[in-house]
Design a protein around this motif. Structure first.
Motif, PDB file in Angstrom:
ATOM      1  N   THR A  38       6.004   9.143  -2.203  1.00 19.75           N
ATOM      2  CA  THR A  38       5.519   7.801  -2.113  1.00 19.75           C
ATOM      3  C   THR A  38       6.298   6.700  -2.996  1.00 19.75           C
ATOM      4  N   SER A  39       7.448   7.191  -3.303  1.00 14.84           N
ATOM      5  CA  SER A  39       8.451   6.262  -4.169  1.00 14.84           C
ATOM      6  C   SER A  39       9.750   6.004  -3.503  1.00 14.84           C
ATOM      7  N   PRO A  40      10.271   6.543  -2.354  1.00 18.45           N
ATOM      8  CA  PRO A  40      11.605   6.172  -1.915  1.00 18.45           C
ATOM      9  C   PRO A  40      11.556   4.573  -1.513  1.00 18.45           C
ATOM     10  N   GLN A  41      10.399   4.195  -0.817  1.00 18.42           N
ATOM     11  CA  GLN A  41      10.432   2.791  -0.340  1.00 18.42           C
ATOM     12  C   GLN A  41      10.319   1.658  -1.480  1.00 18.42           C
ATOM     13  N   ALA A  42       9.678   2.206  -2.427  1.00 20.60           N
ATOM     14  CA  ALA A  42       9.485   1.306  -3.634  1.00 20.60           C
ATOM     15  C   ALA A  42      11.034   1.047  -4.501  1.00 20.60           C
ATOM     16  N   PHE A  43      11.690   2.031  -4.422  1.00 17.97           N
ATOM     17  CA  PHE A  43      13.067   2.034  -5.044  1.00 17.97           C
ATOM     18  C   PHE A  43      13.896   1.142  -4.056  1.00 17.97           C
ATOM     19  N   ALA A  44      13.773   1.309  -2.672  1.00 20.64           N
ATOM     20  CA  ALA A  44      14.481   0.608  -1.763  1.00 20.64           C
ATOM     21  C   ALA A  44      14.060  -0.843  -2.084  1.00 20.64           C
ATOM     22  N   GLY A  45      12.961  -1.321  -2.233  1.00 23.20           N
ATOM     23  CA  GLY A  45      12.494  -2.670  -2.451  1.00 23.20           C
ATOM     24  C   GLY A  45      13.114  -2.944  -3.896  1.00 23.20           C
ATOM     25  N   LEU A  46      13.358  -2.267  -4.864  1.00 22.25           N
ATOM     26  CA  LEU A  46      13.844  -2.638  -6.072  1.00 22.25           C
ATOM     27  C   LEU A  46      15.506  -3.109  -5.902  1.00 22.25           C
ATOM     28  N   ARG A  47      16.048  -2.347  -4.865  1.00 20.56           N
ATOM     29  CA  ARG A  47      17.518  -2.575  -4.574  1.00 20.56           C
ATOM     30  C   ARG A  47      17.765  -3.690  -3.950  1.00 20.56           C
ATOM     31  N   ALA A  48      16.851  -4.103  -2.931  1.00 18.65           N
ATOM     32  CA  ALA A  48      16.846  -5.056  -1.912  1.00 18.65           C
ATOM     33  C   ALA A  48      16.982  -6.271  -2.846  1.00 18.65           C
ATOM     34  N   ARG A  49      16.054  -6.511  -3.955  1.00 17.36           N
ATOM     35  CA  ARG A  49      15.781  -7.421  -4.865  1.00 17.36           C
ATOM     36  C   ARG A  49      16.653  -7.515  -6.044  1.00 17.36           C
ATOM     37  N   GLY A  50      17.521  -6.711  -6.389  1.00 13.24           N
ATOM     38  CA  GLY A  50      18.556  -6.453  -7.368  1.00 13.24           C
ATOM     39  C   GLY A  50      17.655  -6.300  -8.685  1.00 13.24           C
ATOM     40  N   LEU A  51      16.584  -5.581  -8.691  1.00 10.57           N
ATOM     41  CA  LEU A  51      15.739  -5.457  -9.770  1.00 10.57           C
ATOM     42  C   LEU A  51      16.055  -3.857 -10.435  1.00 10.57           C
ATOM     43  N   ARG A  52      15.584  -3.784 -11.828  1.00  8.25           N
ATOM     44  CA  ARG A  52      15.806  -2.593 -12.450  1.00  8.25           C
ATOM     45  C   ARG A  52      14.476  -2.198 -12.608  1.00  8.25           C
ATOM     46  N   VAL A  53      14.519  -0.862 -12.969  1.00  4.11           N
ATOM     47  CA  VAL A  53      13.170  -0.321 -13.431  1.00  4.11           C
ATOM     48  C   VAL A  53      12.839  -0.873 -14.754  1.00  4.11           C
ATOM     49  N   ARG A  54      11.704  -1.407 -14.999  1.00  8.25           N
ATOM     50  CA  ARG A  54      11.597  -2.311 -16.211  1.00  8.25           C
ATOM     51  C   ARG A  54      11.461  -1.207 -17.821  1.00  8.25           C
ATOM     52  N   ARG A  55      10.677  -0.218 -17.511  1.00  2.00           N
ATOM     53  CA  ARG A  55      10.498   0.469 -18.630  1.00  2.00           C
ATOM     54  C   ARG A  55      10.723   2.150 -18.263  1.00  2.00           C
ATOM     55  N   PRO A  56      12.030   2.367 -18.118  1.00  2.00           N
ATOM     56  CA  PRO A  56      12.201   3.929 -17.561  1.00  2.00           C
ATOM     57  C   PRO A  56      11.720   4.570 -18.694  1.00  2.00           C
ATOM     58  N   ASP A  57      11.425   4.493 -19.945  1.00  2.00           N
ATOM     59  CA  ASP A  57      10.920   5.392 -20.858  1.00  2.00           C
ATOM     60  C   ASP A  57       9.494   5.686 -20.642  1.00  2.00           C
ATOM     61  N   LYS A  58       8.842   4.800 -19.660  1.00  2.00           N
ATOM     62  CA  LYS A  58       7.514   5.032 -19.545  1.00  2.00           C
ATOM     63  C   LYS A  58       7.279   5.570 -17.880  1.00  2.00           C
ATOM     64  N   THR A  59       8.371   5.924 -17.424  1.00  2.00           N
ATOM     65  CA  THR A  59       8.301   6.477 -16.181  1.00  2.00           C
ATOM     66  C   THR A  59       8.880   7.819 -15.978  1.00  2.00           C
ATOM     67  N   VAL A  60       8.099   8.663 -15.406  1.00  2.00           N
ATOM     68  CA  VAL A  60       8.288  10.148 -15.264  1.00  2.00           C
ATOM     69  C   VAL A  60       8.167  10.515 -13.610  1.00  2.00           C
ATOM     70  N   ALA A  61       9.269  11.325 -13.413  1.00  2.00           N
ATOM     71  CA  ALA A  61       9.356  11.833 -11.939  1.00  2.00           C
ATOM     72  C   ALA A  61       9.298  13.150 -12.062  1.00  2.00           C
ATOM     73  N   VAL A  62       8.870  13.540 -10.820  1.00  2.00           N
ATOM     74  CA  VAL A  62       8.866  15.156 -10.363  1.00  2.00           C
ATOM     75  C   VAL A  62       8.813  15.310  -8.965  1.00  2.00           C
ATOM     76  N   ALA A  63       9.600  16.141  -8.248  1.00  2.00           N
ATOM     77  CA  ALA A  63       9.238  16.563  -6.944  1.00  2.00           C
ATOM     78  C   ALA A  63       8.163  17.577  -6.637  1.00  2.00           C
ATOM     79  N   ASP A  64       7.333  17.459  -5.940  1.00  2.00           N
ATOM     80  CA  ASP A  64       6.304  18.356  -6.004  1.00  2.00           C
ATOM     81  C   ASP A  64       5.462  18.792  -4.781  1.00  2.00           C
ATOM     82  N   HIS A  65       5.526  17.594  -3.719  1.00  2.00           N
ATOM     83  CA  HIS A  65       4.830  17.670  -2.400  1.00  2.00           C
ATOM     84  C   HIS A  65       5.416  18.518  -1.388  1.00  2.00           C
ATOM     85  N   SER A  66       6.857  18.296  -1.216  1.00  2.00           N
ATOM     86  CA  SER A  66       7.347  19.167  -0.260  1.00  2.00           C
ATOM     87  C   SER A  66       8.463  20.151  -0.710  1.00  2.00           C
TER      88      SER A  66
END
Lengths: 469, 199
Positions: A38-66
Motif C-alpha cells: 500500500t505504499s508504492p503509489q504514495a512514494f510516487a506521489g511524493l516524487r511527483a510533488r518533489g516532497l521528502r518524507v518529513r520524519r523518516p525517524d518516525k517511519t518504519v518499513a517492512v515487506a511482509d504481504h507478498s
C-alpha cells in the motif's frame, strides 16, 4: 478539575495540531508503519510533488504481504511481487526510511514486529496502510488503518486530517474456560454485533477478561476490531503492558523509561468518563468459536451447527446466508464438528505470535497430521521463529507432518504463492474468511490456533478441548 | 482529482450486503505499483468465469448498463481491507458514485480522496431505488453534490450527508494534501512542544 476523559480522548487531545470549526482535525502521527503493497503509489506521489518524507525517524518499513516463506529468496514469488518488494527497498533508500529487509533478523509481519521491537508504545498515534493496524491498540495506543492517499499524507506531513470518531466501551467479563482463547472472544463479539456493528466507532475493551489477558491475547482481540467495522480497538495500559515493553529495543530506557511510565499511568479512562455506546459480553460460558460463512461475523461455537436460512426473517440477511453457504458448500443445520478440511494455516498478525505457536504445538505434540491434510505454520516474525526453534516447537510441528515456514503474511492474504486451491477447505487462524481471501475459490473457517491444531490432527473441524489432557 | 458537481447516469444494481474490498479487487491484483488500470480486475472473481470469459449474469457484464457511472450496492459496502485499490478500480471502470445505506469507514475515506462519491441513503429510499431499478434497469438518475440530493428515476428526491470539508473539496476537485501542507508551521510548533522523549 478537567472533564473526565476516555483513553481515546486523552490520546486524541494530545495529538491535535490544528482544529478549526467545520474542518477535520489535523492529527499528529507518532509512528508510521509501511509495507510493500500500500505504499508504492504514495512514494510516487511524493516524487511527483518533489516532497521528502518529513520524519523518516518516525517511519518504519517492512515487506511482509507478498514475501516468500519457503526461504527468503525472491525468486520464490512471482515477478510482480518481487518487483513490488524491490520498489519498497528503493523507496526506503531514496527517502531515508528504516527498512527491515528480507535479510533482517528482526523482520516479520508489520503488526508483529512493531510491538516486538518496542516501537509500539502507550499513548501513541500509530497508522499503517493496513486495516489490522488496530493490533497496536492493545498497548493503549490509538492505532488505525489508512489508505494509500493517507500514507502519502503522513509521509509528507506526519499528520492526517481526521473527523473524531465516536467511542464504544466493549466490556468483557468472565473467566475463560480451558481451551478458550482471545480469538474465540473476538469471534464471539463479532458474531454478536455483526461486521458493521462498530462502524464509526473506536472500541475500548475493558472488563475482567481483558485485564486477565496477556499482551499477545490483547493484540489478537484488538487486531480483529476492524472485522466488526470499528476504526480502532484499544486497551488501557497496565502493568501487563509495561512488563511486556520493558527492555525492548526501542522502548524508553533508564530515566526516560521512568518518565514515560509515569505518563502512561495517566492514560487509562477516567472513572467518570462517558462513551457514546456500550457493548457487554459475558464469556464465562464461551466455547471455542468457528466461522461457517464468508464474513467474520458468521461464527458459532464449534459444537454448533450451520444456521438455516429459512429461519431468518430479514430478506437481505437470508440472501447473504444463502450466498455464503452456497460458496462454502455447507448445508443448513449441518453440525460443524466432523466437517472435513484440506488445509490448516497457523499464523498471521492475528495469531502468529509465540503463545499462538505454543498453543498449537501443545495440541500437535506426539500426534500426526491427518492423512491428506496440509498444515502450514508461518511464524509472525523471525524473532518468533527463532524463539519457537529455541523451544523445540519447530520439531513438534515437523514431526507431526506440518510445514515450518519463514515469517510473513503468507496464506492469510495469499499474495506470495501460499494459497488454497479452488474448493479446498481450510481452518485458519487468520482474520478474514471472505470469498477467495486465501486463494481463489478457497473456503475458510476462522478459528483459534488450538482449534486449528485439532483440525490438523483429526482432518476435520474438531473440539480442541478433547485433545487437552 | 476530478471535480464532482452533479451526475446523471444509469445505475448498476448490486444488491449484496457487506461487499468487502477483497471482492471489489482481489488481493492478487495488489502487486501493481500504479493506480491506473485496475478497472479490468474490478469484482474479478464475481465477474469472470474460471476461463476468463465474462459471467453473463453478473450486472457489470450486462450491455444495457454500459457507460453507467453509478453503482447501487447493499448495506456496509467496502468493509474489510484498507486497500485504496478498491476505489481506484471502481473509478477506472467508470464509476463516479456508489450508493449504499452504509459505508465502511476506511473505504469511505479512500473514496473521498479520489473523487468517488459515497452516497449514503436511508434504508427505505434505498429499497425504493432498488425497486425502481429492477422495474426499469436502464432508467437514469441524478446525484447533485451541491444540494446533497439524489433524484430517483421516478423523480423522488432524497438527501444524503457529507461533511462540509469533503464536499467543498470534491466540488473544486481539490487535493487534501495541498491543504495539509499549509499547516507546516503548526506541525513544527506541535513537535517542538512535545516532551523530549516524545519528539
Amino acid at each position: 478539575m478537567n472533564r473526565p476523559q476516555t483513553l481515546f480522548e486523552k490520546i486524541w487531545q494530545r495529538h491535535i495540531v490544528a482544529q478549526e470549526a467545520g474542518f477535520p482535525t489535523v492529527l499528529y502521527i507518532d509512528l508510521h508503519l509501511i509495507h510493500e503493497v500500500t505504499s508504492p503509489q504514495a512514494f510516487a506521489g511524493l516524487r511527483a510533488r518533489g516532497l521528502r518524507v518529513r520524519r523518516p525517524d518516525k517511519t518504519v518499513a517492512v515487506a511482509d504481504h507478498s514475501t516468500p516463506t519457503l526461504d527468503k529468496d525472491l525468486r520464490l514469488v512471482d515477478d510482480l511481487a518481487a518487483q513490488q518488494i524491490r520498489q519498497l527497498e528503493k523507496n526506503c533508500q531514496d527517502f531515508g526510511v528504516r527498512l527491515y529487509n528480507l535479510d533482517s533478523q528482526q523482520r516479520g509481519i508489520v503488526h508483529v514486529i512493531g510491538p516486538e521491537l518496542g516501537l509500539t508504545q502507550p499513548g501513541m498515534t500509530i497508522v499503517c496502510g493496513d486495516s489490522h493496524t488496530a493490533t497496536h491498540g492493545a498497548f493503549g495506543a490509538l492505532a488505525f488503518g489508512v489508505g494509500t492517499s493517507e500514507v502519502e499524507h503522513v509521509l509528507a506531513t506526519q499528520c492526517l486530517l481526521q473527523h473524531k470518531p465516536k467511542t464504544c466501551e466493549v466490556r468483557i467479563e468472565g473467566q475463560l474456560a480451558r481451551g478458550v482463547t482471545a480469538k474465540d472472544v473476538i469471534l464471539a463479539l463479532i458474531a454478536q454485533i455483526g461486521v458493521s456493528g462498530g462502524t464509526g466507532y473506536v472500541f475500548e475493551y475493558s472488563g475482567s477478561t481483558v485485564r486477565a489477558l496477556d499482551m499477545e491475547g490483547r493484540m489478537t482481540l484488538c487486531n480483529m476490531s476492524i472485522e466488526a467495522g470499528a476504526r480502532a480497538g484499544m486497551i488501557a495500559p497496565d502493568d501487563t503492558t509495561f512488563e511486556y515493553l520493558a527492555g525492548r529495543l526501542y522502548a524508553p530506557q533508564g530515566e526516560e523509561w521512568e518518565r514515560a511510565l509515569a505518563d502512561w499511568r495517566t492514560l487509562p479512562s477516567d472513572e467518570a468518563a462517558s462513551y457514546d455506546q456500550h457493548v457487554a459480553l459475558d464469556v464465562s460460558h464461551l466455547e471455542p468459536m468457528i466461522t461457517y460463512g464468508t464474513n467474520p461475523g458468521m461464527g458459532v461455537p464449534v459444537t454448533g451447527s450451520v444456521p438455516d436460512p429459512q429461519q431468518i426473517t430479514d430478506p437481505n440477511a437470508r440472501a447473504a446466508l444463502i450466498k455464503s453457504l452456497n460458496y462454502m458448500g455447507l448445508q443448513p443445520g449441518q453440525p460443524l464438528l466432523g466437517q472435513p478440511i484440506d488445509v490448516v494455516f497457523i499464523g498471521s498478525c492475528t495469531n502468529g505470535r509465540i503463545s499462538d505457536l505454543r498453543a498449537a504445538a501443545q495440541a500437535l505434540k506426539g500426534r500426526k497430521v491427518a492423512p491428506g491434510v496440509r498444515v502450514l505454520v508461518t511464524p509472525g516474525s523471525e524473532s518468533v521463529r527463532r524463539q519457537a526453534e529455541a523451544e523445540g516447537l519447530d520439531r513438534i510441528f515437523k514431526e507431526a507432518g506440518a510445514e515450518w515456514r519463514w515469517s510473513g503474511c503468507s496464506m492469510c492474504i495469499a499474495m506470495n504463492g501460499d494459497q488454497l486451491q479452488p474448493g479446498q477447505y481450510a481452518v485458519s487462524t487468520s482474520n478474514r474468511n471472505f470469498e477467495g481471501r486465501q486463494g481463489k475459490g478457497g473456503r475458510t473457517f476462522l478459528a483459534s490456533p488450538l482449534t486449528a491444531a485439532a483440525a490438523a490432527v483429526t482432518g476435520c473441524i474438531a473440539d480442541a478441548r478433547r485433545l487437552l489432557v | 482529482m476530478n471535480a464532482f458537481r452533479s451526475l446523471t447516469s444509469k445505475a448498476i444494481l448490486l444488491p449484496v450486503d457487506n461487499v468487502d474490498t477483497d471482492q471489489i479487487i482481489p488481493a492478487r491484483f495488489l502487486k501493481t505499483t500504479h493506480k491506473e488500470g485496475l478497472g479490468k480486475q474490478l469484482f474479478a472473481d464475481w465477474r469472470y468465469q474460471p476461463d476468463g470469459s465474462p459471467k453473463p449474469d453478473f450486472p457489470l457484464n450486462d450491455v444495457r448498463f454500459e457507460g453507467a457511472q453509478i453503482l447501487v450496492a447493499g448495506d456496509n459496502f467496502g468493509c474489510g481491507s484498507s486497500r485504496e485499490h478498491a476505489p481506484w478500480a471502481l473509478l477506472d471502470f467508470g464509476f463516479r458514485a456508489v450508493i449504499s445505506t452504509r459505508f465502511a469507514d476506511i473505504f469511505r475515506n479512500n473514496c473521498l480522496k479520489n473523487g468517488l462519491l459515497p452516497v449514503e441513503i436511508d434504508p427505505q429510499t434505498h429499497s425504493e431505488l432498488m425497486g425502481e431499478l429492477r422495474a426499469a434497469p436502464d432508467a437514469p438518475m441524478t446525484i447533485d453534490l451541491e444540494r446533497q440530493q439524489i433524484a430517483l428515476p421516478n423523480g423522488k428526491m432524497a438527501t444524503f450527508p457529507i461533511d462540509t470539508f469533503s464536499k467543498n473539496r470534491l466540488l473544486k476537485g481539490m487535493d487534501e494534501l495541498d491543504y495539509l501542507l499549509s499547516f507546516e508551521a503548526q506541525i513544527a510548533a506541535h513537535e517542538a512542544a512535545r516532551p523530549v522523549h516524545d519528539r
